[in-house]
Design a protein around this motif. Structure first.
Motif, PDB file in Angstrom:
ATOM      1  N   UNK A  21       0.830  -1.201   0.000  1.00 22.00           N
ATOM      2  CA  UNK A  21       0.000   0.000   0.000  1.00 22.00           C
ATOM      3  C   UNK A  21       0.866   1.253   0.000  1.00 22.00           C
ATOM      4  N   UNK A  22       1.917   1.262   0.789  1.00 23.82           N
ATOM      5  CA  UNK A  22       2.830   2.404   0.828  1.00 23.82           C
ATOM      6  C   UNK A  22       3.475   2.631  -0.535  1.00 23.82           C
ATOM      7  N   UNK A  25       1.017   4.049  -3.042  1.00 21.53           N
ATOM      8  CA  UNK A  25       0.747   5.447  -2.722  1.00 21.53           C
ATOM      9  C   UNK A  25       1.864   6.346  -3.226  1.00 21.53           C
ATOM     10  N   UNK A  26       3.102   5.959  -2.951  1.00 17.15           N
ATOM     11  CA  UNK A  26       4.254   6.759  -3.384  1.00 17.15           C
ATOM     12  C   UNK A  26       4.358   6.786  -4.907  1.00 17.15           C
ATOM     13  N   UNK A  27       4.213   5.643  -5.539  1.00 21.27           N
ATOM     14  CA  UNK A  27       4.298   5.581  -7.000  1.00 21.27           C
ATOM     15  C   UNK A  27       3.197   6.440  -7.624  1.00 21.27           C
ATOM     16  N   UNK A  28       2.001   6.352  -7.105  1.00 19.90           N
ATOM     17  CA  UNK A  28       0.906   7.170  -7.616  1.00 19.90           C
ATOM     18  C   UNK A  28       1.190   8.656  -7.467  1.00 19.90           C
ATOM     19  N   UNK A  29       1.735   9.028  -6.328  1.00 16.16           N
ATOM     20  CA  UNK A  29       2.073  10.432  -6.084  1.00 16.16           C
ATOM     21  C   UNK A  29       3.126  10.918  -7.069  1.00 16.16           C
ATOM     22  N   UNK A  30       4.190  10.147  -7.240  1.00 20.54           N
ATOM     23  CA  UNK A  30       5.267  10.533  -8.154  1.00 20.54           C
ATOM     24  C   UNK A  30       4.721  10.654  -9.575  1.00 20.54           C
TER      25      UNK A  30
END
Length: 70
Positions: A21-22, A25-30
């Motif tokens: 999940x983390x 989330x990070x990949x989506x944000x980037x």
């Protein structure tokens, strides 16, 4: 991406589900913050694609340019 998930599990002590999940989330944000061609390269690199170093070099160069560092 599996390598990064494993590092989150090992170094931070997250469960596999939490680490996954983390990462998502990070990949989506980037991917939201960078131009589309770079977002595709991020996905390729994290998926362990054959472009590997070349794509990573392109990503780091483009990100450096975005933040005023070339």
């Amino acid at each position: 991406m599996n390598e990064l998930i494993q590092r989150l599990i090992d170094k931070v002590g997250l469960s596999e589900q939490q680490a996954n999940t983390a990462m998502q989330t990070v990949v989506g944000f980037v991917k939201e913050k960078v131009p589309a061609p770079i977002a595709a390269q991020v996905e390729t690199v994290l998926a362990g694609g054959s472009e590997g170093g070349g794509a990573l070099g392109s990503i780091s160069g483009a990100l450096g340019g975005m933040f005023g560092k070339n």
